[in-house]
Structure formats: C-alpha cells, structure tokens
Design a protein around this motif. Structure first.
Motif, PDB file in Angstrom:
ATOM      1  N   ALA A   1       0.845  -1.144   0.113  1.00 13.73           N
ATOM      2  CA  ALA A   1      -0.042   0.001   0.100  1.00 13.73           C
ATOM      3  C   ALA A   1       0.802   1.222   0.033  1.00 13.73           C
ATOM      4  O   ALA A   1       0.569   2.302  -0.824  1.00 13.73           O
ATOM      5  N   LYS A   2       1.968   1.091   1.026  1.00 17.12           N
ATOM      6  CA  LYS A   2       2.701   2.406   0.864  1.00 17.12           C
ATOM      7  C   LYS A   2       3.386   2.791  -0.404  1.00 17.12           C
ATOM      8  O   LYS A   2       3.684   3.864  -0.665  1.00 17.12           O
ATOM      9  N   GLU A   3       3.996   1.518  -0.904  1.00 16.12           N
ATOM     10  CA  GLU A   3       4.706   1.757  -2.228  1.00 16.12           C
ATOM     11  C   GLU A   3       3.830   2.269  -3.125  1.00 16.12           C
ATOM     12  O   GLU A   3       4.005   3.248  -3.973  1.00 16.12           O
ATOM     13  N   ALA A   4       2.601   1.755  -3.188  1.00 13.57           N
ATOM     14  CA  ALA A   4       1.442   2.119  -4.524  1.00 13.57           C
ATOM     15  C   ALA A   4       1.268   3.806  -4.119  1.00 13.57           C
ATOM     16  O   ALA A   4       1.221   4.411  -5.033  1.00 13.57           O
ATOM     17  N   SER A   5       1.169   4.155  -2.757  1.00 15.04           N
ATOM     18  CA  SER A   5       0.813   5.284  -2.906  1.00 15.04           C
ATOM     19  C   SER A   5       2.031   6.478  -3.164  1.00 15.04           C
ATOM     20  O   SER A   5       1.713   7.612  -3.551  1.00 15.04           O
ATOM     21  N   SER A   6       3.099   5.788  -2.907  1.00 17.16           N
ATOM     22  CA  SER A   6       4.335   6.891  -3.247  1.00 17.16           C
ATOM     23  C   SER A   6       4.346   6.985  -4.841  1.00 17.16           C
ATOM     24  O   SER A   6       5.005   7.909  -5.279  1.00 17.16           O
ATOM     25  N   PHE A   7       3.555   6.220  -5.619  1.00 17.46           N
ATOM     26  CA  PHE A   7       3.657   6.435  -7.207  1.00 17.46           C
ATOM     27  C   PHE A   7       2.119   7.136  -7.367  1.00 17.46           C
ATOM     28  O   PHE A   7       1.668   7.193  -8.387  1.00 17.46           O
ATOM     29  N   GLY A   8       1.587   7.800  -6.222  1.00 14.13           N
ATOM     30  CA  GLY A   8       0.626   8.591  -6.654  1.00 14.13           C
ATOM     31  C   GLY A   8      -0.900   7.727  -6.866  1.00 14.13           C
ATOM     32  O   GLY A   8      -1.929   8.460  -7.100  1.00 14.13           O
ATOM     33  N   LYS A   9      -1.012   6.731  -6.361  1.00 10.20           N
ATOM     34  CA  LYS A   9      -2.034   5.957  -6.501  1.00 10.20           C
ATOM     35  C   LYS A   9      -2.982   6.178  -5.271  1.00 10.20           C
ATOM     36  O   LYS A   9      -2.588   6.368  -4.209  1.00 10.20           O
TER      37      LYS A   9
ATOM     38  N   ILE B   1       7.182  -8.321   2.935  1.00  9.63           N
ATOM     39  CA  ILE B   1       7.508  -6.914   2.390  1.00  9.63           C
ATOM     40  C   ILE B   1       8.186  -6.975   1.097  1.00  9.63           C
ATOM     41  O   ILE B   1       7.452  -6.065   0.307  1.00  9.63           O
ATOM     42  N   GLN B   2       9.002  -7.605   0.981  1.00  9.49           N
ATOM     43  CA  GLN B   2       9.823  -7.468  -0.500  1.00  9.49           C
ATOM     44  C   GLN B   2       8.607  -7.787  -1.558  1.00  9.49           C
ATOM     45  O   GLN B   2       8.684  -6.930  -2.489  1.00  9.49           O
ATOM     46  N   ALA B   3       8.043  -8.951  -1.672  1.00  8.86           N
ATOM     47  CA  ALA B   3       6.932  -9.105  -2.574  1.00  8.86           C
ATOM     48  C   ALA B   3       5.758  -7.944  -2.662  1.00  8.86           C
ATOM     49  O   ALA B   3       5.617  -7.719  -4.097  1.00  8.86           O
ATOM     50  N   GLY B   4       5.549  -7.324  -1.491  1.00  9.32           N
ATOM     51  CA  GLY B   4       4.406  -6.387  -1.647  1.00  9.32           C
ATOM     52  C   GLY B   4       4.968  -5.116  -2.267  1.00  9.32           C
ATOM     53  O   GLY B   4       4.300  -4.518  -3.365  1.00  9.32           O
ATOM     54  N   LYS B   5       6.229  -4.877  -1.876  1.00 11.41           N
ATOM     55  CA  LYS B   5       6.816  -3.526  -2.699  1.00 11.41           C
ATOM     56  C   LYS B   5       7.032  -3.840  -4.026  1.00 11.41           C
ATOM     57  O   LYS B   5       6.892  -3.039  -4.917  1.00 11.41           O
ATOM     58  N   LEU B   6       7.828  -4.946  -4.387  1.00  8.45           N
ATOM     59  CA  LEU B   6       8.149  -5.383  -5.860  1.00  8.45           C
ATOM     60  C   LEU B   6       6.651  -5.349  -6.838  1.00  8.45           C
ATOM     61  O   LEU B   6       6.717  -4.830  -7.868  1.00  8.45           O
TER      62      LEU B   6
END
Ligand code: FAD
Length: 492
Positions: free
Chosen positions: A27-35, A340-345
């Motif tokens: 979720a955090k990674e996706a939001s960092s891309f503006g989602k 964590i790694q799988a979620g981020k990637l």
C-alpha cells in the motif's frame, strides 16, 4: 506528489485486504507512485478473546514480541554470566512476567500508532473492517459495530496472512492458548506444555524456560520440519541441556481442568498413554491461511485444495486484477521480509513500470531458540536430493565463542556447516550456523550467496577476530574426510 483520481468507475486504484507486513508495504509503495489506496485490516479475536491493532502478525503477535521475550530470556542468562566477569549481582535475581508483558505491549502500541500516522501522512485510507469479496472488483468491509461498506477498486491485493491452527481434541479450544495470546498473557504462564515443535513452538518453549518456567515440548514426529536435520539435533540437544523437556512421538488426546486449577493433559504415543499437569498449554501446531473467510469464489478466485492458499504467478492470482502476497501464498516462505519484499515489488511492477520479480530462493532465516540457529540456502538433505552425495562437499566445524570461556558456558553445540558443489569453483549452496546472534551472522552471508559466493571466496575472506562469524572464513574440514571438526585452539 498529490494523489491523482483513480481511473474509471472505481473508488480506488488499489484495495489491500490485510494491514500486515505485506499489505502495508504494498500500500505504501503504491501510494508513493500517486495511487489512491485503501487498506482494510481487521483482527477476529482469538478463542481466548485476544485482539490487537493494525500492523499484522509480525508486529502484534509474531516476530517483534517473540524477539523481545527471547531477549528477556537471554538477558537473564547474561546477568548470571556477569558474575564471572566481576559484576556483583544479588542472588537470587527475580523476574516479573507482568512487567515484561507491559513493556512488550507498550512497544507494540507505539508501533500501531506510528503505522496509523504513516498511513494518514501518505493519504492511504485505513478501514478497520473485515473484507469479503462480492466480485472481482468489489469488497464489502464489515465493521465491528455491524455496519458495512462496499468498496470498489481497479486492483486488489490479498495480504490476509494466517492464524494459529487448533488441533482437534477435547478441551483444546476451551483451555489451550496459542501464540496469539501468549505475548499479552496477563498472569505468568507457569509450568507450560507447548504442543508442536515448529520454530514458533521451540522459540516459545525456549524463552519460557529462560524466564524461569518449566517448559515441555510435545511433538508427534520431528522437530523443525524442513530444516537441516543435523543442525536441528543440536538445537534440541542444547534446549535439553538448558532444561526444556521433550515428549517425542506423542499426540494430545484431551485437556481438562482439574479442581486445583491445573490443566490435565492426556496423550498417546507408541509406548502407550500418558498424562501430565500443567499451568498453561500452548498449541503451536501450524498456521491456517485466512483465505476461505474472504469468500474467494465470489470473485472467481481459486485456492489450493489442501493449503487453501493462493497459487500465484508473479503474485497474480487466477483473476487478472487480483494479486496476493505474504503468508497466504502457496509454498512460499512464511516470513515478514518475504511478504514486505513481494508487496513492494508488486506495487513497483503495477504502478512504476519496473520488471523485477520476487526471488523466493535463498531466503535466510533464524530460529530464535536459546542458542540460535540461522541458515540460508539448501539443507544437507536437500543438496543431496537435488544433486548427489558425490557432487557436493560439506565443510563443518565446532567452535568456541571467546565470550563463553570465562562463564564456562556450554560450547558443545556451537557448530556450523557450509554446503558447496564439489566441482570448482565450489559454489556455496547452503550455510548453517548455531550460536549467539545467528541471525546477525547469517544475514551478510545471505547477501554473499546472492552474489555468487564460492568456497574459495570464503577462504579468501579475512575474518574479524575474535567473532563467531569469522568461523565461516576458517572452516576447512570436510565431512568426507572424517577428520575431527572440534577446535584445538581459538586463535590458530
Ligand atoms: P499478516 O502480518 O498476518 O497480516 C495480515 C493482516 O490481515 C492481519 O492483521 C489480519 O488480521 C488481517 N486480515 C485477515 N483477514 C482479513 C480480512 N478478511 N479483512 C481485513 N483484514 C484481514 N517472520 C519472520 O520473518 N521472522 C520471525 O522471527 C518471525 N517470528 C514469528 C513468530 C510468531 C509467533 C509468528 C506467529 C510469526 C512469526 N513470523 C516471523 C512470521 C511473520 O509474522 C509472517 O510471515 C508475516 O507477518 C506475514 O505477513 P502477511 O502480510 O502475509 O500477514
């Protein structure tokens, strides 16, 4: 970056079900891309009524409280050792379970709070509701107060993890606790029976004994299934030396409460039936994925018929817009950094155009038993199965940690093993270490294995003296040679 409006007809770009290690990372990674992202997280109370905040298993009832209690146990040992290093320590020393639980729970609550703040700062909506699929783009969140909210999203990530599995015998759910309850147990556990000898069972039995409680492990067949057998035997021997008892080849048949408040456990084994009285019975016989509770068929999702977990291809389920990460994946390591790694990637591939896939091989792990066991790569058994005995070389050594000498600690089980291909350049296939700080020792070697570590690289590496990790740079005796792997001196 300001969030952009989700495309099309959906409420959100991404809906994550499960606010644990994998879900939050994604979720955090996706939001960092503006989602625009929403996270649902809901904890169904344990049979004993235990519940907790956002952050999932690791933070609330897993790695973190476990490591803190393991540390509490190691500190008790260190205090005793300190006497031989000149410290004047009152005898006897005392320990208070309630104080430990309070300190552990306060830490957890602070992590829960930080997590909520992070979500707010990243403009990720957090819904404290239990998600159930209505269709492939719609999830209904059921709140504690009975209210429901329908949420639609273009993409959905399932990161619901698992919960302890209760074995089926009379009195089990009524009288036994699980790891979900142990770390917040309001009164001291006392004489404890741990049913199950996976890593969770052994770790709990180990730290309870270190904290001063009698602890017994009941196991049906083998300890630490899937780990290197030779190393596991040493873990068990060290635990026995520390006073943990083992009931091997036994299965529980009934637990009942005695008039004196104790729990009477009856069991059976090859040698007949037996029974014993305990203050606490902790079941640690594996974990169950929370997939069925999602009503997966409503979205057309398929789960594996035995594990009830999702079979994915690059974390994508059989439904193109639905993905899964973490403990809910079939035949993947159940570990926080993996989730964590799988979620981020996954978020990076979905929303930032990266190609990188999750690599589930050579994931290092550590069993936080009283003397820790860290490993990465293949076990000796797996290496023999994958190649043949003639194609691999096993280097091994017992060693004596310097700091063990003065307090005359047991060094009998300090041991390591490096498994390589026999053929030059002797690629390293697996590394196994039993000793203090095993996780810290193994982590760096895991990176080296990813970079193509060979036995020659190990030999060429100059050790840091005096450490336990340097033993890997000195290991030279092969099992095949039959030479004695016990050390002659510390510094030659
Ligand atoms: P989780 O962290 O379990 O998160 C899932 C979340 O989803 C939970 O909050 C759950 O309540 C919620 N949820 C479930 N269903 C729904 C639903 N339908 N709707 C909304 N929310 C839902 N790993 C390590 O790497 N190192 C360790 O030392 C270690 N020690 C451990 C010790 C113990 C005692 C245990 C139990 C586990 C340990 N683990 C350890 C494993 C680690 O905790 C898990 O691998 C990790 O938490 C998995 O992350 P996840 O995101 O898949 O699921």
């Amino acid at each position: 970056m300001a969030p952009v409006k989700p495309s099309g007809q959906y409420d959100f770009d991404l809906l994550v079900i499960g606010g644990g290690s994998g879900g939050l990372a994604c979720a955090k990674e996706a939001s960092s891309f503006g989602k625009q992202v929403v996270v649902l997280d809901f904890v169904i109370p344990s049979e004993k009524g235990t519940t907790w905040g956002i952050g999932g298993t690791c933070v609330n009832v897993g790695c973190i409280p476990k490591k803190l209690m393991h540390q509490a146990s190691l500190l008790g040992e260190s205090i005793q050792e300190a006497r031989s290093y000149g410290w004047n320590i009152p005898d006897p020393i005392s320990f208070n379970w309630e104080s430990l639980v309070e300190a552990v729970q306060n830490h957890i609550k602070s992590v829960n709070w930080v997590t909520r703040v992070q979500l707010r700062d990243k403009k990720i909506e957090y819904v404290n509701g239990h998600g159930v699929f209505e269709d492939a783009h719609t999830v209904v969140a059921k709140m504690k107060n009975g209210k429901e909210r329908r949420i639609t999203a273009k993409d959905i990530v399932i990161a619901v993890g698992g919960r302890p599995r209760y074995p089926d015998f009379p009195g089990c759910k009524e009288y036994c606790i699980t790891s979900d309850d142990l770390f917040s147990l309001p009164t001291s556990p006392g004489n404890t029976l741990v049913i199950g000898a996976g890593y969770i069972g052994l770790e709990c039995a180990g730290f309870l004994k270190g904290l001063g409680y009698e602890s017994t492990v009941m196991v049906r067949s083998m300890l630490l299934r899937g780990f290197d057998r030779g190393m596991v035997n040493l873990v068990q021997a060290e635990m026995e030396d520390k006073g943990v008892k083992f009931l091997i080849g036994k299965i529980p048949v009934k637990v009942s409460k005695q008039p004196n408040g104790k729990l009477l456990v009856e069991w059976k084994g090859d040698d007949g039936i037996g029974q014993g009285e305990f203050d606490t019975v902790l079941v640690a016989t594996g974990r169950k994925a929370l997939s069925e509770e999602l009503n997966p068929s409503a979205a057309g999702l398929q789960v594996h018929p035995e594990s009830f977990k999702f079979i994915t291809n690059a974390e994508q389920t059989n439904i193109p817009n639905i993905y899964a990460v973490g403990d809910v994946l079939h035949e993947r390591p159940e570990l926080t950094p993996v989730a964590i790694q799988a979620g981020k990637l996954l978020a990076g591939r979905l929303y930032n155009g990266i190609q990188e896939q999750m690599d589930y091989d050579n994931v290092a792990t550590t069993v936080f038993s009283p003397l820790e066991y860290g490993c990465v790569g293949l076990t000796e058994e797996d290496a023999i199965n994958r190649y043949t005995e003639n194609e691999i070389e096993v280097y091994h050594a017992y060693y004596k940690p310097t700091e063990f000498f003065i307090p005359q600690k047991n060094v009998k089980h300090c041991y390591l093993k490096v498994i390589t291909l026999l053929k030059a350049p002797q690629k390293v296939l697996g590394m196994h270490f039993i000793g203090p700080q095993a996780g810290e020792v193994i982590q760096g070697y895991a990176a080296a294995i990813k970079a193509g570590l060979t036995y020659q690289h190990l030999k060429d590496t100059v050790g840091i003296h005096p450490t336990v990790s340097e033993e890997f740079t000195r290991v030279a005796i092969t099992k095949r040679s039959g030479d004695d792997p016990t050390p002659q001196s510390c510094c030659s």
